[in-house]
Design an enzyme around this catalytic site. Structure first.
Site, short mmCIF file in Angstrom:
data_model
loop_
_atom_site.label_atom_id
_atom_site.label_comp_id
_atom_site.label_asym_id
_atom_site.label_seq_id
_atom_site.Cartn_x
_atom_site.Cartn_y
_atom_site.Cartn_z
N LYS A 1 0.83 -1.22 0.00
CA LYS A 1 0.00 0.00 0.00
C LYS A 1 0.86 1.26 0.00
CE LYS A 1 -4.27 -1.45 -0.01
NZ LYS A 1 -5.41 -0.87 -0.71
N ASP B 1 -8.98 -0.04 6.48
CA ASP B 1 -8.91 -1.15 7.41
C ASP B 1 -7.47 -1.35 7.85
OD1 ASP B 1 -8.09 -2.22 4.97
OD2 ASP B 1 -10.07 -3.11 4.63
#
Ligand SMILES: Cc1ncc(COP(=O)(O)O)c(C=O)c1O
Length: 425
Positions: free
Chosen positions: A76, A121
């Site tokens: 990410k 999340d």
């Protein structure tokens, strides 16, 4: 059967999709982000696992290890930061913002009153918080009830203000949108919705770096892909779209077969394949695979996925935990790999298929198959990792480094299809 096939084209990469994601823009993202001091300057390792390949009954198995991408411990780090950079460059077009200076914090004064916000999340929010801190703007992160306290602390450590809500992931997305509207903040989300596509497109585009490195690390003399199958774990679909689109554009009709793996409880891409359009999950959307616990498909990602994902499959939480343990254990021939709950989903999917001959056959997997997995994260929740694997991430990392040092001295760490980037292991 936990499997859905798509009738997708074996054609060159279409112009319509090139307008969304393309190799040129992905390569520019890679170059810009290479100046960020939180990105490892080396490519992440592409480990060759001959023992696991033999155990599973495939010819070759390689794992791209994104735990070593960045101190953030996941792929990410390639998404939110580049999307934030591009957003700032779009918002201040007359300021001649230089990407290298921007990510080094040298445009700090320009963005000192600028606030970005996102629901997460875990991994996306941590990457956004870290990028905002480097650039010098403000960041607010909205967490739903199931995000662990250690993930919250990891995000707060990068200077973000954390807002906790009682609801689920989709409600946290809604809450972030409301806060942004009320405060004139900018949402930097990894998922798209109607009227909101530029930022998630930039996020997905950043993930193309993984594919670019795999192509470089596995180049064959014929120029054909080194892999017959690529397993891609699915949350909202951004990772799969970013990697598959790059490989498809590069290899054209000869691209590998793409298999998307999701938790059974968060099956939004699988349901989209059945419905023929971007759809919602049917399950509880609560999974040990926190990064994959997404209830809604990103419609923009779906435009890519519906055209190129050959198979969609579902796994159980215990399949992922077993795969984490297999990767952590390694063997004399296989390096131990720190692979988190979502990171190990690809191996869990492959194992599930290879243990059921009819399913393996349906996906074209056999003793000649050459398979690529992407371990998308390391121990992003170290407490959860240690509990599930029975050893701490530090212990596994030490064993990995010892294995790599040993392999270096006996120089049996590489094959002609796969290079083990032991230098940054
Ligand atoms: C470790 C990890 N792997 C895979 C994914 C799935 O990515 P996407 O939601 O873009 O499909 C995520 C998403 O957060 C993640 O954190």
């Amino acid at each position: 059967m936990p499997l859905a096939h798509s009738r997708v084209a074996r054609s060159p990469y279409p112009e319509t999709l090139r307008a969304i994601l393309n190799v040129k823009s992905a390569d520019q993202s890679r170059a810009w982000l290479s100046h960020w001091d939180l990105i490892n300057p080396e490519p992440t390792p592409l480990w060759n696992l001959p023992h696991a390949a033999a155990q599973l009954g495939v010819a070759h198995l390689a794992v791209k290890d994104e735990s070593l991408r960045s101190p953030l411990c996941s792929f990410k780090a390639l998404g939110a930061p580049i999307a934030l950079m591009r957003l700032i460059m779009r918002l201040w077009p007359s300021h001649d913002v230089d990407p290298q200076a921007l990510i080094a914090g040298r445009h700090r004064e320009l963005v000192s009153n600028f606030t970005v916000i996102s629901a997460t999340d875990g991994n996306h929010g941590k990457a956004l918080a870290a990028a905002a801190q480097s650039i010098g703007c403000h960041c607010v992160i909205v967490l739903h009830a199931n995000v662990s306290a250690e993930r919250e602390q990891a995000i707060a450590a990068y200077g973000a203000r954390v807002v906790r809500i009682a609801g689920n992931y989709d409600e946290s997305v809604e809450h972030a949108a409301q806060l942004a509207k009320a405060n004139r903040w900018h949402v930097v989300s990894d998922t798209s919705y109607e009227g909101y596509e530029a930022i998630p497109r930039d996020v997905m585009q950043g993930y193309g770096t993984i594919a670019a490195e795999v192509i470089e690390q596995s180049s064959t003399t014929s120029g054909e892909p080194a892999f017959t199958h690529v397993f891609l774990q699915g949350g909202v679909g951004g990772l799969a779209a970013g990697v598959a689109s790059y490989l498809w554009e590069h290899y054209g009709a000869n691209r590998p077969r793409f298999v998307v793996v999701e938790p059974r409880q968060a099956d939004c891409l699988y349901q989209s394949a059945l419905a023929g359009h971007a759809a919602k999950a049917t399950g509880s959307v609560d999974s040990v695979m926190a990064g994959l616990a997404c209830g809604e498909t990103s419609p923009l990602a779906w435009k890519i996925l519906q055209a190129c994902i050959d198979d969609f499959m579902l796994i159980e939480d215990e399949d992922a935990v077993a795969a984490m343990r297999t990767l952590a254990a390694g063997s004399g021939d296989d390096v131990p790999i720190v692979s988190g709950e979502s990171g190990a989903a690809g191996l869990a999917g492959l194992a599930k298929l290879m243990h059921a001959p009819a399913l393996a056959h349906a996906v074209g997997l056999n003793a000649q198959s050459r398979v690529l997995l992407i371990s998308t994260e390391g121990a992003t929740a170290p407490g959860v990792y240690a509990e599930l694997v029975g050893a701490s991430a530090d212990t596994v990392a030490t064993r990995r480094d010892e294995w790599a040092a040993q392999a270096n001295t006996t120089s049996n760490a590489t094959s002609n299809a796969t290079s083990n980037a032991t230098s940054n292991a």
